[in-house]
Design a protein around this motif. Sequence first.
Motif, mmCIF file in Angstrom:
data_model
loop_
_atom_site.group_PDB
_atom_site.id
_atom_site.type_symbol
_atom_site.label_atom_id
_atom_site.label_comp_id
_atom_site.label_asym_id
_atom_site.label_seq_id
_atom_site.Cartn_x
_atom_site.Cartn_y
_atom_site.Cartn_z
ATOM 1 N N PHE A 44 3.829 18.515 -4.861
ATOM 2 C CA PHE A 44 2.569 18.241 -5.534
ATOM 3 C C PHE A 44 1.663 17.300 -4.762
ATOM 4 C CE2 PHE A 44 5.006 19.529 -9.342
ATOM 5 C CZ PHE A 44 4.222 20.621 -9.640
ATOM 6 N N ARG A 45 2.154 16.790 -3.681
ATOM 7 C CA ARG A 45 1.396 15.751 -3.048
ATOM 8 C C ARG A 45 1.250 15.978 -1.566
ATOM 9 N NH1 ARG A 45 3.308 9.748 -3.392
ATOM 10 N NH2 ARG A 45 1.598 8.723 -2.339
ATOM 11 N N ALA A 46 0.133 16.566 -1.207
ATOM 12 C CA ALA A 46 -0.130 16.725 0.215
ATOM 13 C C ALA A 46 -0.631 15.396 0.742
ATOM 14 C CB ALA A 46 -1.178 17.795 0.409
ATOM 15 N N ARG A 47 -0.108 15.006 1.847
ATOM 16 C CA ARG A 47 -0.489 13.709 2.398
ATOM 17 C C ARG A 47 -1.739 13.874 3.239
ATOM 18 N NH1 ARG A 47 3.828 10.659 5.921
ATOM 19 N NH2 ARG A 47 4.093 12.795 6.506
ATOM 20 N N THR A 48 -2.652 12.946 3.099
ATOM 21 C CA THR A 48 -3.827 12.984 3.960
ATOM 22 C C THR A 48 -3.453 12.399 5.311
ATOM 23 O OG1 THR A 48 -4.592 10.803 3.362
ATOM 24 C CG2 THR A 48 -5.294 12.611 1.955
ATOM 25 N N PRO B 283 0.839 -1.188 0.000
ATOM 26 C CA PRO B 283 0.000 0.000 0.000
ATOM 27 C C PRO B 283 0.883 1.250 0.000
ATOM 28 C CG PRO B 283 -0.579 -1.475 1.815
ATOM 29 C CD PRO B 283 0.732 -1.933 1.250
ATOM 30 N N GLY B 284 0.522 2.230 -0.810
ATOM 31 C CA GLY B 284 1.263 3.486 -0.822
ATOM 32 C C GLY B 284 0.586 4.474 0.091
ATOM 33 N N ALA B 285 1.203 5.620 0.206
ATOM 34 C CA ALA B 285 0.539 6.690 0.953
ATOM 35 C C ALA B 285 -0.665 7.129 0.139
ATOM 36 C CB ALA B 285 1.507 7.845 1.133
ATOM 37 N N HIS B 286 -1.781 7.353 0.808
ATOM 38 C CA HIS B 286 -2.972 7.776 0.064
ATOM 39 C C HIS B 286 -2.713 9.095 -0.623
ATOM 40 C CE1 HIS B 286 -5.345 4.581 1.457
ATOM 41 N NE2 HIS B 286 -5.385 4.956 2.718
ATOM 42 N N PRO B 287 -3.051 9.206 -1.888
ATOM 43 C CA PRO B 287 -2.814 10.477 -2.575
ATOM 44 C C PRO B 287 -3.738 11.570 -2.065
ATOM 45 C CG PRO B 287 -3.998 8.950 -3.998
ATOM 46 C CD PRO B 287 -3.701 8.206 -2.735
ATOM 47 N N HIS C 226 8.214 11.695 2.834
ATOM 48 C CA HIS C 226 7.439 12.895 3.150
ATOM 49 C C HIS C 226 8.120 13.710 4.251
ATOM 50 C CE1 HIS C 226 4.105 11.178 0.878
ATOM 51 N NE2 HIS C 226 4.455 10.040 1.422
ATOM 52 N N GLY D 199 -3.053 2.821 -3.523
ATOM 53 C CA GLY D 199 -2.968 4.060 -2.751
ATOM 54 C C GLY D 199 -1.822 4.987 -3.094
ATOM 55 N N GLY D 200 -1.165 4.794 -4.233
ATOM 56 C CA GLY D 200 -0.126 5.751 -4.620
ATOM 57 C C GLY D 200 1.224 5.089 -4.798
ATOM 58 N N SER D 201 2.178 5.887 -5.238
ATOM 59 C CA SER D 201 3.471 5.343 -5.630
ATOM 60 C C SER D 201 4.420 5.140 -4.458
ATOM 61 C CB SER D 201 4.135 6.272 -6.645
ATOM 62 O OG SER D 201 3.459 6.193 -7.870
ATOM 63 N N LEU D 202 5.305 4.206 -4.659
ATOM 64 C CA LEU D 202 6.375 3.924 -3.717
ATOM 65 C C LEU D 202 7.679 3.856 -4.486
ATOM 66 C CD1 LEU D 202 5.086 0.957 -1.524
ATOM 67 C CD2 LEU D 202 5.602 3.252 -0.742
ATOM 68 N N PRO D 203 8.812 4.119 -3.862
ATOM 69 C CA PRO D 203 8.936 4.744 -2.546
ATOM 70 C C PRO D 203 8.659 6.236 -2.628
ATOM 71 C CG PRO D 203 11.104 4.385 -3.496
ATOM 72 C CD PRO D 203 10.112 3.814 -4.470
ATOM 73 N N ALA E 149 -4.753 10.173 6.811
ATOM 74 C CA ALA E 149 -4.958 8.726 6.852
ATOM 75 C C ALA E 149 -3.811 7.965 6.209
ATOM 76 C CB ALA E 149 -6.260 8.395 6.151
ATOM 77 N N GLN E 150 -2.753 8.674 5.871
ATOM 78 C CA GLN E 150 -1.610 8.040 5.219
ATOM 79 C C GLN E 150 -1.218 6.779 5.953
ATOM 80 O OE1 GLN E 150 1.875 6.600 4.374
ATOM 81 N NE2 GLN E 150 2.051 7.800 6.233
ATOM 82 N N ASP E 151 -1.224 5.676 5.245
ATOM 83 C CA ASP E 151 -0.892 4.447 5.964
ATOM 84 C C ASP E 151 -0.156 3.464 5.064
ATOM 85 O OD1 ASP E 151 -2.943 3.870 4.314
ATOM 86 O OD2 ASP E 151 -4.152 2.792 5.776
ATOM 87 N N GLY E 152 0.707 3.975 4.223
ATOM 88 C CA GLY E 152 1.441 3.082 3.334
ATOM 89 C C GLY E 152 2.372 2.149 4.087
#
Lengths: 130, 769
Positions: B8-12, A122-126, B349, B342-346, B14-17
């Motif tokens: 460009f990417r504000a983290r919410t 899972p990545g960080a939620h965008p 932040h 839920g978005g790119s890795l790595p 709930a970030q839980d990667g």
Amino acid sequence: MKPDIDPQETQEWLDALDGVLENEGIERAHYLLETLIDKARRSGAYLPYSAKTAYLNTIPVTHQERFPGDRSMERRIRSFIRWNAMAMVVQANRLSTELGGHIASFSSAATLFDVGFNHFFPGAHPGPGW
Amino acid sequence: MWASIIFFRARTPAQDGDLVFFPGHSAPGIYARAYLEGRISEEELYQFRQEVDGEGLSSYPHPWLMPGFWQFPTVSMGLGPLMAIYQARFMRYVNDRGVLKTNDRKVWAFMGDGEMDEPEALGAISLAGRERLDNLIFVVNCNLQRLDGPVRGNGKIIQELEGVFRGAGWNVIKVIWGGYWDPLLARDKDGLLLKRMQEAVDGEYQAYKAKGGAFTREHFFGKYPELAEMVATMTDEDIWRLNRGGHDPHKVYAAYAAAVKHTRQPTVILAKTVKGYGMGDAGEGQNITHSQKKMGEVALRAFRDRFNIPIEDEHIAAAPFYKPAADSPELKYLMERRKDLGGSLPARHTDAPRLEVPGLDAFKALLESSGEREMSTTMAFVRLLSTLVKDKKVGSAVVPIVPDEARTFGMEGMFRQLGIYSSVGQLYQPMDSDQLMYYREDQKGQVLQEGINEAGAMSSWIAAATSYSNHGISMIPFYIYYSMFGFQRVGDLAWAAGDMQARGFLIGGTAGRTTLAGEGLQHQDGHSHLQAATIPNCVAYDPAFSHELAVVVQDGLKRMFQEQENIFYYITVMNENYTQPGLPDGAAEGILKGIYRFREGSGKGVPIQLLGSGTILREVIAAADLLEKDFKVTADIWSVTSFTELRRDGLDVERWNMLHPDQEPRRSYVGQQLEGKPGPIVAATDYIRSHPDQIRAFVSGTYRVLGTDGFGRSDLRSQLRKFFEVNRYYIAVAALKALVDDGHLEPGVVTEAIGKYHIDPEKPNPVTV
């Protein structure tokens, strides 16, 4: 371990184990085996412990969870990644061998990463603006 | 562009990667995926390993160099596995304490089988087993090769690691054979194939892949007629295609699916692969492959054909990058998969909220004179920490970390006050439960007691010190340890901490070669400050008094957690008790810059400037009194809190002046402070002479240094200071000699002092004995 001196007796034990596995399940079989080993040790037997299992996949084919992806699609994507990873090292070293780099490590690990990237990490939620 | 990702990417919230430790040598593969995802441009790919001008791609994962991309430096070898374990443990700790919910996140650590020979790689696995870290998954890529050759040519690395991990309480999943083997294994009723699989050693398995199907038929299957028969209808090509588990997505998927569901144990996946897979004659399974970085046209063509890359023959020699159109099925699939997850890795932040740290007045008690009461700077530190943990705003963010030395530092009161973190609480009644400061373990405990384990404690500190970037919440770790067993013992981790832009405090306790008296040669630290100085973003201080300590720590809190500077602190504290004089008016700035005048000479004698640090400053003060009384020499006394900071400032000024010859020259802070002060300068510390020598270029006139060069040994402090020639008498003699050399005194005065202070001029040089 020494060779089997009484295959018939061995088979009887194996049949008994099959019966337990079939009717009572793995946990019960495990319990019985551990109890037998414990009994033997308490009776003075030296049973060397081995933490190793057979040189086979831990998960038998019958227990493999089904791969939900598109295998050939993922292979194509992985192939592009393989190519570009190799090309960036080759490009750098055409400029100068001073720069160094590695091709073979990623080549061996590409599938290990890809399955994670495509199905598990899972990545960080965008957030806004992504 | 990786550098702009953060923007460009504000983290919410709930970030839980998941957190993924990618192995360093595979970095090109991670860039190649990011390229397809559009996170890295083609221009950047051309700048792999060319970082000086513009935004190149770093050789290995380096957060310092690619701060929006990489999170975990996994080179040098072994640090990744070790830090991953303590990261997973730290996530449990913050979760159990109720600081941050992390129990739905996992730590994945990828590593190589050759890397497992590093003690750091395996050294902490029993902790992971004991703590039942089911949020941790190791994936060991067992390609059977290291740089020079086979990892275990004569054995089987997978079997060896299985035993080690199972013994440590891990769930072990072996992924050895790919799906093409399944039909053969299904036919292996008598176990002969398994027997052959178990017989063959890794050196042979490597050769099978390097030498092809016919070779494998002859040497692997051919050993037993029944096995030769089993593959009789298969072509050599079919045999060569019998795949390894780590190259079969079905097998890998099944292993990962089982791993993420497994509870109560960490999981290690041992995946068998082929080093240089796809490189063909240019490197597949060959001993030279690790360092192979060139591919000729023939090899490129073969690679392209094997993987069906749509590049025409006429372009192949140029090895161009290839990216399908954005609306191609491949890119759509790739982007869709990441979107679903839920978005790119790595991605790294840096948007954690700032902390509001207490002002200096919170530590008022340490800024005042202690009167008659004697106290060490270690005690002062513990008082400071006790105050900080009670702070309403940041107290719960404090993470005290000790490697089984809390009692040495007088921190045992925190056992009761804060509790020692234990994932299971306390299952026994401690033997000292009837005492005020009993040994209290608690699932919500704040203290991390890591046992006799500096590498683990340092890894815990790193996890806490980078929490601001990996978890979006700043923690304030204080790791306190015997100063000798810091940089010298875990220096590679300290360097990695700098790379990761760790923010926190390393507290070198029992510091100073002559101040830690009885413990002897291996314990007495006379050089940790020089080691700290090698790390560019490590700010180091050697305070002598509690007020200096308080000023430095408070400023550190402000700089790191309020202003969010990417620095970390190394501060030495000592266990010698003495009275604390209190903060002189206006001294705070100098304390932070590295030097302030502690006492101006009031006599009318021949002037001199005496500098001292840490406990040796007290010898300097005593020397000044002797000089005044016995030789009519009047000394100004300077407390140098950081020779290292003074040097950094001096070098920066010198550089600026070199590059701006037409402009008014700037002056170093130490130069400004000492400018116009009469007489030669003599400096003494509890560290080797190279430490005070750091400022030599920035002071004018005669500059003499005393220090503790040589191996330590056990004795009383007074004896050790005599031995290392840093006591008040030697300082006085050095001062007189400097005055004589500068023509301020007659030569006979030095001989007189040597006699008067009973110094043996024929005593051997301490570095020789």
